[in-house]
Design a protein around this motif. Structure first.
Motif, PDB file in Angstrom:
ATOM      1  N   PHE A  10       0.829  -1.208   0.000  1.00 45.81           N
ATOM      2  CA  PHE A  10       0.000   0.000   0.000  1.00 45.81           C
ATOM      3  C   PHE A  10       0.859   1.252   0.000  1.00 45.81           C
ATOM      4  N   VAL A  11       0.372   2.286  -0.650  1.00 46.35           N
ATOM      5  CA  VAL A  11       0.975   3.626  -0.589  1.00 46.35           C
ATOM      6  C   VAL A  11      -0.146   4.610  -0.249  1.00 46.35           C
ATOM      7  N   PRO A  12       0.153   5.632   0.564  1.00 46.28           N
ATOM      8  CA  PRO A  12      -0.902   6.579   0.934  1.00 46.28           C
ATOM      9  C   PRO A  12      -1.395   7.404  -0.252  1.00 46.28           C
ATOM     10  N   ALA A  13      -0.515   7.655  -1.204  1.00 53.26           N
ATOM     11  CA  ALA A  13      -0.859   8.390  -2.423  1.00 53.26           C
ATOM     12  C   ALA A  13       0.227   8.090  -3.441  1.00 53.26           C
ATOM     13  N   VAL A  14      -0.128   8.171  -4.710  1.00 53.77           N
ATOM     14  CA  VAL A  14       0.875   7.950  -5.755  1.00 53.77           C
ATOM     15  C   VAL A  14       1.884   9.092  -5.682  1.00 53.77           C
ATOM     16  N   PRO A  15       3.161   8.764  -5.447  1.00 53.63           N
ATOM     17  CA  PRO A  15       4.162   9.836  -5.345  1.00 53.63           C
ATOM     18  C   PRO A  15       4.476  10.438  -6.710  1.00 53.63           C
ATOM     19  N   ASP A  16       5.064  11.607  -6.677  1.00 54.00           N
ATOM     20  CA  ASP A  16       5.546  12.238  -7.896  1.00 54.00           C
ATOM     21  C   ASP A  16       6.665  11.367  -8.456  1.00 54.00           C
ATOM     22  N   PRO A  17       6.503  10.780  -9.650  1.00 52.66           N
ATOM     23  CA  PRO A  17       7.520   9.863 -10.170  1.00 52.66           C
ATOM     24  C   PRO A  17       8.905  10.497 -10.314  1.00 52.66           C
ATOM     25  N   ALA A  18       8.960  11.738 -10.769  1.00 51.49           N
ATOM     26  CA  ALA A  18      10.260  12.392 -10.947  1.00 51.49           C
ATOM     27  C   ALA A  18      10.958  12.603  -9.610  1.00 51.49           C
ATOM     28  N   GLY A  19      10.209  13.057  -8.619  1.00 48.40           N
ATOM     29  CA  GLY A  19      10.791  13.289  -7.303  1.00 48.40           C
ATOM     30  C   GLY A  19      11.256  11.998  -6.642  1.00 48.40           C
ATOM     31  N   LEU A  20      10.432  10.956  -6.722  1.00 48.89           N
ATOM     32  CA  LEU A  20      10.803   9.675  -6.126  1.00 48.89           C
ATOM     33  C   LEU A  20      11.995   9.069  -6.862  1.00 48.89           C
ATOM     34  N   TYR A  21      11.986   9.166  -8.178  1.00 49.22           N
ATOM     35  CA  TYR A  21      13.100   8.653  -8.984  1.00 49.22           C
ATOM     36  C   TYR A  21      14.411   9.327  -8.565  1.00 49.22           C
ATOM     37  N   GLY A  22      14.398  10.646  -8.453  1.00 49.94           N
ATOM     38  CA  GLY A  22      15.593  11.381  -8.044  1.00 49.94           C
ATOM     39  C   GLY A  22      16.029  11.029  -6.639  1.00 49.94           C
ATOM     40  N   ALA A  23      15.069  10.880  -5.719  1.00 45.48           N
ATOM     41  CA  ALA A  23      15.398  10.543  -4.333  1.00 45.48           C
ATOM     42  C   ALA A  23      16.024   9.151  -4.237  1.00 45.48           C
ATOM     43  N   ILE A  24      15.475   8.188  -4.965  1.00 40.38           N
ATOM     44  CA  ILE A  24      16.036   6.832  -4.938  1.00 40.38           C
ATOM     45  C   ILE A  24      17.433   6.829  -5.540  1.00 40.38           C
TER      46      ILE A  24
END
Length: 104
Positions: A10-24
């Motif tokens: 589960f995820v609380p909300a779909v994260p911003d793909p660009a932001g999550l990609y950069g963070a990972i």
């Protein structure tokens, strides 16, 4: 070789793909996880041995797909990369909100 979903959570909300990609990419050294790209609700990463991981966000859940996986290595790869990617998504993709843990 096959593609299979090795983990759903589960995820609380779909994260911003660009932001999550950069963070990972900023968190995990490229020798372990090499970013390859993102699109709407999907992220792709290169893994050791030519494997690819794909994170697919569908409503309130994230699916971790392993692609190009040899059948004899599937279980071991799922045991390593499924929990790692779940931890990264829940920790880095919540934008300061409480992470939501669980599996479907």
């Amino acid at each position: 070789m096959s593609d299979f979903c090795c983990r759903t959570f589960f995820v609380p909300a779909v994260p911003d793909p660009a932001g999550l990609y950069g963070a990972i990419c900023a968190t995990v050294p490229p020798c372990y996880l090499c970013g390859q790209g993102f699109s709407n609700n999907c992220l792709r990463f290169g893994l050791e041995g030519g494997l690819q991981a794909e994170l697919r966000f569908c409503g309130d859940r994230c699916e971790v797909w392993l692609r190009h996986c040899l059948p004899d290595k599937a279980r071991a790869a799922a045991g390593v990369y499924g929990p790692l990617l779940e931890e990264l998504v829940t920790r880095l993709g919540t934008d300061g909100k409480e992470p939501c843990y669980g599996r479907r």
